[in-house]
Design a protein around this motif. Structure first.
Motif, PDB file in Angstrom:
ATOM      1  N   TRP A  60       7.177 -13.802 -42.710  1.00 24.45           N
ATOM      2  CA  TRP A  60       5.871 -13.218 -42.352  1.00 24.45           C
ATOM      3  C   TRP A  60       5.505 -13.370 -40.831  1.00 24.45           C
ATOM      4  O   TRP A  60       4.888 -12.688 -40.461  1.00 24.45           O
ATOM      5  CB  TRP A  60       4.671 -14.006 -43.326  1.00 24.45           C
ATOM      6  CG  TRP A  60       3.306 -13.958 -42.527  1.00 24.45           C
ATOM      7  CD1 TRP A  60       2.638 -14.934 -41.943  1.00 24.45           C
ATOM      8  CD2 TRP A  60       2.710 -12.651 -42.490  1.00 24.45           C
ATOM      9  NE1 TRP A  60       1.360 -14.194 -41.633  1.00 24.45           N
ATOM     10  CE2 TRP A  60       1.474 -12.884 -42.022  1.00 24.45           C
ATOM     11  CE3 TRP A  60       2.788 -11.339 -42.980  1.00 24.45           C
ATOM     12  CZ2 TRP A  60       0.454 -12.110 -41.840  1.00 24.45           C
ATOM     13  CZ3 TRP A  60       2.008 -10.489 -42.745  1.00 24.45           C
ATOM     14  CH2 TRP A  60       0.704 -10.865 -42.255  1.00 24.45           C
ATOM     15  N   GLY A  61       6.030 -14.244 -40.141  1.00 20.36           N
ATOM     16  CA  GLY A  61       5.529 -14.601 -39.052  1.00 20.36           C
ATOM     17  C   GLY A  61       5.563 -13.515 -37.975  1.00 20.36           C
ATOM     18  O   GLY A  61       4.714 -13.424 -37.210  1.00 20.36           O
ATOM     19  N   ILE A 206       9.495  -3.821 -25.627  1.00 19.74           N
ATOM     20  CA  ILE A 206       7.971  -4.519 -25.728  1.00 19.74           C
ATOM     21  C   ILE A 206       8.576  -6.036 -26.296  1.00 19.74           C
ATOM     22  O   ILE A 206       9.299  -6.419 -27.261  1.00 19.74           O
ATOM     23  CB  ILE A 206       7.505  -3.864 -26.925  1.00 19.74           C
ATOM     24  CG1 ILE A 206       7.271  -2.254 -26.746  1.00 19.74           C
ATOM     25  CG2 ILE A 206       6.218  -4.545 -27.263  1.00 19.74           C
ATOM     26  CD1 ILE A 206       6.774  -1.508 -27.750  1.00 19.74           C
ATOM     27  N   LEU A 207       8.396  -6.904 -25.383  1.00 19.79           N
ATOM     28  CA  LEU A 207       8.669  -8.255 -25.478  1.00 19.79           C
ATOM     29  C   LEU A 207       7.566  -8.910 -26.234  1.00 19.79           C
ATOM     30  O   LEU A 207       6.390  -9.073 -25.892  1.00 19.79           O
ATOM     31  CB  LEU A 207       9.082  -8.952 -24.132  1.00 19.79           C
ATOM     32  CG  LEU A 207       9.297 -10.456 -24.221  1.00 19.79           C
ATOM     33  CD1 LEU A 207      10.538 -10.596 -25.020  1.00 19.79           C
ATOM     34  CD2 LEU A 207       9.435 -10.970 -22.620  1.00 19.79           C
ATOM     35  N   HIS A 208       7.733  -9.338 -27.373  1.00 15.36           N
ATOM     36  CA  HIS A 208       6.622  -9.930 -28.316  1.00 15.36           C
ATOM     37  C   HIS A 208       6.856 -11.193 -28.359  1.00 15.36           C
ATOM     38  O   HIS A 208       8.057 -11.880 -28.928  1.00 15.36           O
ATOM     39  CB  HIS A 208       6.887  -9.329 -29.973  1.00 15.36           C
ATOM     40  CG  HIS A 208       5.965  -9.897 -30.743  1.00 15.36           C
ATOM     41  ND1 HIS A 208       6.124 -10.106 -32.288  1.00 15.36           N
ATOM     42  CD2 HIS A 208       4.563 -10.160 -30.475  1.00 15.36           C
ATOM     43  CE1 HIS A 208       4.921 -10.333 -32.458  1.00 15.36           C
ATOM     44  NE2 HIS A 208       4.112 -10.293 -31.783  1.00 15.36           N
ATOM     45  N   LEU A 209       5.825 -11.959 -27.650  1.00 15.08           N
ATOM     46  CA  LEU A 209       5.903 -13.485 -27.599  1.00 15.08           C
ATOM     47  C   LEU A 209       5.012 -14.038 -28.756  1.00 15.08           C
ATOM     48  O   LEU A 209       3.756 -13.891 -28.500  1.00 15.08           O
ATOM     49  CB  LEU A 209       5.529 -13.877 -26.261  1.00 15.08           C
ATOM     50  CG  LEU A 209       6.513 -13.302 -25.044  1.00 15.08           C
ATOM     51  CD1 LEU A 209       6.030 -13.592 -23.788  1.00 15.08           C
ATOM     52  CD2 LEU A 209       7.984 -13.708 -25.237  1.00 15.08           C
ATOM     53  N   ASN A 210       5.441 -14.539 -29.519  1.00  6.72           N
ATOM     54  CA  ASN A 210       4.286 -15.144 -30.674  1.00  6.72           C
ATOM     55  C   ASN A 210       4.671 -16.724 -30.701  1.00  6.72           C
ATOM     56  O   ASN A 210       3.983 -17.409 -31.386  1.00  6.72           O
ATOM     57  CB  ASN A 210       4.536 -14.671 -31.979  1.00  6.72           C
ATOM     58  CG  ASN A 210       6.033 -14.717 -32.766  1.00  6.72           C
ATOM     59  OD1 ASN A 210       6.475 -15.751 -32.452  1.00  6.72           O
ATOM     60  ND2 ASN A 210       6.387 -14.090 -33.907  1.00  6.72           N
ATOM     61  N   GLY A 211       5.505 -16.912 -29.897  1.00 13.04           N
ATOM     62  CA  GLY A 211       5.659 -18.553 -29.516  1.00 13.04           C
ATOM     63  C   GLY A 211       6.708 -19.553 -30.122  1.00 13.04           C
ATOM     64  O   GLY A 211       6.973 -20.485 -29.661  1.00 13.04           O
ATOM     65  N   TYR A 212       7.104 -18.986 -31.365  1.00 14.97           N
ATOM     66  CA  TYR A 212       7.987 -19.666 -32.096  1.00 14.97           C
ATOM     67  C   TYR A 212       9.325 -19.322 -32.754  1.00 14.97           C
ATOM     68  O   TYR A 212       9.213 -17.943 -32.967  1.00 14.97           O
ATOM     69  CB  TYR A 212       7.366 -20.602 -32.747  1.00 14.97           C
ATOM     70  CG  TYR A 212       6.210 -21.563 -32.692  1.00 14.97           C
ATOM     71  CD1 TYR A 212       6.479 -22.988 -32.354  1.00 14.97           C
ATOM     72  CD2 TYR A 212       4.997 -20.994 -32.356  1.00 14.97           C
ATOM     73  CE1 TYR A 212       5.606 -23.937 -31.717  1.00 14.97           C
ATOM     74  CE2 TYR A 212       3.998 -21.908 -32.009  1.00 14.97           C
ATOM     75  CZ  TYR A 212       4.225 -23.357 -31.715  1.00 14.97           C
ATOM     76  OH  TYR A 212       3.279 -24.149 -31.239  1.00 14.97           O
ATOM     77  N   LYS A 213      10.187 -19.932 -32.815  1.00 12.90           N
ATOM     78  CA  LYS A 213      11.446 -19.431 -33.660  1.00 12.90           C
ATOM     79  C   LYS A 213      11.191 -20.098 -35.083  1.00 12.90           C
ATOM     80  O   LYS A 213       9.988 -20.183 -35.531  1.00 12.90           O
ATOM     81  CB  LYS A 213      12.845 -19.776 -32.854  1.00 12.90           C
ATOM     82  CG  LYS A 213      12.886 -19.483 -31.418  1.00 12.90           C
ATOM     83  CD  LYS A 213      14.273 -19.943 -31.207  1.00 12.90           C
ATOM     84  CE  LYS A 213      14.310 -21.214 -30.808  1.00 12.90           C
ATOM     85  NZ  LYS A 213      13.597 -21.773 -29.415  1.00 12.90           N
ATOM     86  N   ILE A 214      12.274 -20.143 -35.838  1.00  9.71           N
ATOM     87  CA  ILE A 214      12.081 -20.931 -37.038  1.00  9.71           C
ATOM     88  C   ILE A 214      11.449 -22.241 -37.178  1.00  9.71           C
ATOM     89  O   ILE A 214      10.813 -22.547 -38.072  1.00  9.71           O
ATOM     90  CB  ILE A 214      13.387 -20.616 -37.998  1.00  9.71           C
ATOM     91  CG1 ILE A 214      13.089 -21.253 -39.412  1.00  9.71           C
ATOM     92  CG2 ILE A 214      14.503 -21.799 -37.246  1.00  9.71           C
ATOM     93  CD1 ILE A 214      14.415 -20.903 -40.291  1.00  9.71           C
ATOM     94  N   ARG A 337       5.187 -22.883 -38.749  1.00  8.83           N
ATOM     95  CA  ARG A 337       5.180 -22.884 -40.060  1.00  8.83           C
ATOM     96  C   ARG A 337       4.930 -21.422 -40.704  1.00  8.83           C
ATOM     97  O   ARG A 337       5.179 -21.373 -42.000  1.00  8.83           O
ATOM     98  CB  ARG A 337       4.045 -23.961 -40.501  1.00  8.83           C
ATOM     99  CG  ARG A 337       4.519 -25.256 -40.365  1.00  8.83           C
ATOM    100  CD  ARG A 337       3.494 -26.173 -40.901  1.00  8.83           C
ATOM    101  NE  ARG A 337       3.789 -27.539 -40.458  1.00  8.83           N
ATOM    102  CZ  ARG A 337       3.008 -28.392 -39.457  1.00  8.83           C
ATOM    103  NH1 ARG A 337       2.336 -27.767 -38.482  1.00  8.83           N
ATOM    104  NH2 ARG A 337       3.503 -29.504 -39.080  1.00  8.83           N
ATOM    105  N   SER A 338       4.479 -20.528 -39.957  1.00  6.01           N
ATOM    106  CA  SER A 338       4.117 -19.137 -40.537  1.00  6.01           C
ATOM    107  C   SER A 338       5.437 -18.359 -40.448  1.00  6.01           C
ATOM    108  O   SER A 338       5.593 -17.310 -40.923  1.00  6.01           O
ATOM    109  CB  SER A 338       2.948 -18.458 -39.915  1.00  6.01           C
ATOM    110  OG  SER A 338       3.497 -18.271 -38.485  1.00  6.01           O
ATOM    111  N   HIS A 339       6.742 -19.048 -40.216  1.00  4.92           N
ATOM    112  CA  HIS A 339       7.952 -18.109 -39.721  1.00  4.92           C
ATOM    113  C   HIS A 339       8.452 -17.284 -40.979  1.00  4.92           C
ATOM    114  O   HIS A 339       8.558 -16.085 -40.962  1.00  4.92           O
ATOM    115  CB  HIS A 339       9.016 -19.031 -39.219  1.00  4.92           C
ATOM    116  CG  HIS A 339      10.181 -18.179 -38.825  1.00  4.92           C
ATOM    117  ND1 HIS A 339      10.394 -17.462 -37.945  1.00  4.92           N
ATOM    118  CD2 HIS A 339      11.425 -18.053 -39.527  1.00  4.92           C
ATOM    119  CE1 HIS A 339      11.447 -16.901 -37.740  1.00  4.92           C
ATOM    120  NE2 HIS A 339      12.272 -17.393 -38.721  1.00  4.92           N
TER     121      HIS A 339
END
Length: 821
Positions: A60-61, A206-214, A337-339
């Protein structure tokens, strides 16, 4: 947003914004539904355990960010009348891209049973990551895709490959911030230095930065915006920043950034193609939360050398945006945790199930889907028509656009062979003439490229420069040679980038060849894995048209890396490839120039395959005329009657087999020694040009039946096989054959150094003297009768050892040897 950066100067109306938001919410709803639901797709009744999948798989993340990009690509394609393709880099973006394909109708057109109604929505949900269904990644089954999301690092090079020689195409490329940490992705930022704004299309990263990997934060997301800005400007881009978590603000900012990016791209292309002024501007940040402006000139104007500064969009949104903010007392949205699956116990835990239902209903599905379950008109207001839909573009099904490659007659390039071994040529040098002709024949249509890591001339293919120089957009110096702003030879010292360019080029309907040093093609082992898997799956999809094969020319090979030494000596790529799907892979080892021409002609005409061709660049003997080479390559493996001593009245006493140019020379030299010293011995010489011929026909379409194999190699006679690579590969391919206990293979044993060419084969026991000794050791009764011959062969090896240490070169009996016939 500055007025002069928006071509129309018209911001989003509230109605447009509402429509974009409706589309985005619908895509989010469908993404969540695919991860969780197997029934009750529109929540017509309260959610029950039986509506939930027993195994919750998917991610989902990244999905809400991808849905946002897809929504706004729809808008900008429709508004500006663009032909566009999108490469979806984040590894687990399947739910989002499938959701959008279903919304726009391209999915139902491709798979009519997944109709655009409630029943089709249920099928869409159930099939996702479900036995007999579709993968969780963007995959060949996904309409509009050219990029397998299973392994990270290749999206941007794929995007640039798609844009090459596609002047009217905009290729958007979404790069996840996890993927941005990989080496291949880091190198591929330099692809903009090779993009010709006249003949090529444009790439919009388009560099999508959502902050986290797994499970960890990502490097680029933690960089201060100013530092990231400097990094991207250093790569040659002009950044546009979109940041926020308020959907309406982000929609407005994203629309402005997209319009600005398209405007800048069009100005760059207009200037390059017409010579008109592209204009200037500033790097405006369209930040939803700050409205900040990045410093620096550009907007496509370029640096002092005139190279364009292409736009890049930096999109910062929360990971798992619009999902559960908190689960079981722990923060989820905006964290790692949303990954994957934010609510993991939905079947068993009523509280989780209640939270899932609230999450799904938060998108207000009744506003998005009509009574039949299809998307409402407002949801589709931003979707382009026909083939301009991202899921329907023909560029993502490149076989529909593929044209036959205009290959000239091989007679124009073949070397004359009056008798076997009567002359020497550089096989790849001869091939270079054919490639030059192909480059010239495709000069106007521009659908053939040669790629390689700084090795075109080193690999003796420099004849191509007569038809096309090397692509280059950086400054030019007086000392440069063969650099060309519009060139179609691509060189960068990154095998990953070369592979990505060529894959993107082939997948969008063009042709090409990858030339590489044999030892270093291993750098792309995992990339070729992914491409082979893609081709294998695509072959099962009737709607995907066949594409041109991925062709490797591996030269500067193990046996002629005596000067570079041990680090350059590794023939194992063929082992790696032959582990893969047999319907896709082919491995060819042409022994001379005319067989290389024949194999290359076949490979360049083939479809949906990975062809590995291993051929030397140093002068080697010409064994076969063009007609003989064609017949030999059609067989894939055959007896060279002129090289053996069979008389046709009895079976041979021994079979000398060979595969590869250097092993072939050593086998023929051994055959000549046997003819001289043991004239009564019946020797058969077999040359193998297609390694897959050794496999059983049940396992590979080119494999031999047992009858064919036994007729060629016999069932019970010793076979001494001189092989180009690691000897155990031949054993693995032939282990089921009746004659396998009699098979003795010589090849590379991982013994190498900086030494003479012949010493390399001696060190690995592949030399002619060792092969003669093997024959004597394995033909029954010969060891006693030929003890003197064997001793002479051993003495020759000792003499060689002493000679090279005294003279620094190989013995004259080796360097001056010719085939006497």
């Amino acid at each position: 947003m500055r007025k002069d950066e928006d071509p129309d100067g018209v911001p989003l109306t509230d109605e447009e914004l509402d429509a974009l938001d409706a589309h985005w919410r619908a895509a989010n709803y469908l993404s969540v539904g695919q991860i969780y639901l197997m029934d009750n797709p529109l929540l017509r009744k309260p959610l029950e355990p039986e509506h939930i999948k027993p195994r919750l798989l998917g991610h989902w993340g990244t999905s809400p960010g991808l849905n946002l990009v897809h929504t706004h690509l729809n808008r900008v394609i429709r508004r500006h009348g663009l032909d566009a393709l999108c490469v979806w880099g984040p590894g687990h973006g399947g739910p989002a891209v499938l959701a959008n394909a279903w919304l726009e109708g391209s999915y139902s057109e491709t798979y009519p049973d997944v109709s655009r109604d409630e029943e089709g929505m249920a099928r869409l949900f159930r099939q996702f990551s479900f036995p007999g269904g579709v993968p969780s990644h963007v995959a060949p089954e996904t309409p509009g895709s050219i990029h397998e999301g299973g392994e990270l690092g290749y999206s941007l090079s794929h995007a640039y490959g798609a844009a090459l020689d596609n002047p009217d195409l905009l290729v958007a490329c979404v790069i996840g911030d996890g993927e941005a940490e990989t080496g291949p992705l880091a190198a591929s930022w330099h692809s903009d230095k090779f993009l010709d704004p006249v003949h090529d299309g444009a790439v919009l990263p388009i560099l999508h930065l959502n902050g986290y990997k797994i499970a960890n934060p990502t490097v680029l997301a933690r960089l201060p915006e100013a530092e990231l800005d400097e990094l991207l400007r250093g790569y040659g881009h002009d950044p546009l920043h979109v940041t926020g978590d308020d959907p309406r603000q982000v929609h407005r900012a994203m629309a402005a950034a997209m319009d600005t990016a398209v405007d800048r791209i069009r100005r760059i292309q207009r200037q390059a193609r017409t010579g008109t002024d592209a204009g200037t501007g500033t790097g405006t940040s369209a930040g939803a939360d700050t409205g900040s402006t990045g410093a620096g000139a550009g907007a496509g104007a370029g640096g002092p050398d005139g190279r364009p500064r292409w736009p890049v969009i930096v999109l910062r949104t929360p990971k798992g945006w619009t999902g559960p903010a908190e689960v079981d007392g722990l923060p989820v949205e905006g964290t790692w945790r949303s990954h994957q699956v934010p609510l993991s116990a939905v079947r068993e835990d009523p509280a989780h199930r209640e939270q899932l239902e609230a999450w799904l209903r938060s998108y207000r599905p009744d506003e998005l889907f009509d009574e039949r379950g299809g998307p409402r008109e407002r949801v589709l207001a931003c979707v382009p028509d026909g083939e301009r839909r991202l899921g329907a573009t023909r560029h993502a099904n490149g076989g529909l656009l593929l044209r036959e490659l205009p290959l000239p007659p091989l007679e124009h390039f073949a070397v004359a062979v009056d008798r076997p071994g009567g002359a020497r040529h550089e096989p790849t040098g001869v091939l270079g003439g054919l490639l030059e002709a192909v480059m010239a024949a495709t000069a106007d249509r521009r659908d053939f490229r040669l790629v390689g890591p700084d090795e075109t001339a080193s690999n003796r293919l420099q004849a191509v420069y007569g038809a096309s120089g090397k692509a280059w957009q950086e400054p030019l110096l007086d000392t440069d040679e063969h650099l060309d702003r519009h060139g179609r030879v691509m060189e960068i010292l990154s095998e990953h980038t070369c592979q990505g360019w060529l894959e993107g080029y082939l997948l969008t309907g063009r042709h090409g060849l990858f030339s590489c040093y044999e030892a270093f093609v291993h750098i792309v082992d995992s990339m070729v894995n992914q491409h082979i898997k893609w081709l294998r799956t695509a072959r099962t999809l009737p709607w995907r048209a066949p594409i041109a094969s991925l062709n490797y020319l591996l030269t500067s090979h193990v046996w002629r890396q005596d000067h570079n030494g041990f680090s350059h000596q590794d023939p194992g790529f063929v082992d790696h490839v032959l582990n893969k799907s047999p319907e896709v892979v082919r491995v060819y080892l042409p022994p001379d120039a005319n067989t290389l021409l024949t194999v290359a002609d076949h490979a360049l005409r083939s479809r949906d395959q990975v062809n590995v061709i291993v051929a030397g660049k140093q002068p080697c003997f010409d064994w076969l005329s063009l007609d003989d080479a064609r017949a030999h390559c059609a067989r894939g493996a055959g007896v060279w009657e002129w090289a053996g001593t069979e008389d046709g009245t009895r079976e041979p006493d021994v079979v000398l087999a060979c595969a590869g140019d250097v092993p072939t020379e050593e086998v023929l030299a051994a055959a000549a020694l046997l003819r001289r010293h043991l004239p009564g011995l019946a020797v058969r010489v077999v040359n193998v040009v297609d390694m897959t011929r050794l496999m059983p026909h049940e396992e590979h379409p080119h494999g031999m039946t047992d009858g064919e194999y036994d007729a060629l190699f016999t069932r019970d006679k010793p076979v001494i096989f001189a092989y180009h690579g690691y000897p155990w590969l031949v054993h693995r391919l032939a282990y089921r054959r009746a004659g396998h206990p009699n098979l003795h293979v010589r090849g590379y044993k991982e013994v190498g150094t900086t030494t003479t060419p012949f010493d390399m084969v001696v060190r690995n026991d592949l030399d002619r003297y060792r092969l003669v000794m093997d024959v004597i050791d394995r033909v029954p009764g010969l060891a006693v009768r030929a003890v003197g011959v064997r001793q002479a062969m051993a003495d020759a090896r000792v003499r060689h050892h002493d000679w090279i240490r005294a003279h620094g070169s190989d013995m004259p009996e080796v360097t001056d040897w010719t085939w006497a016939g």
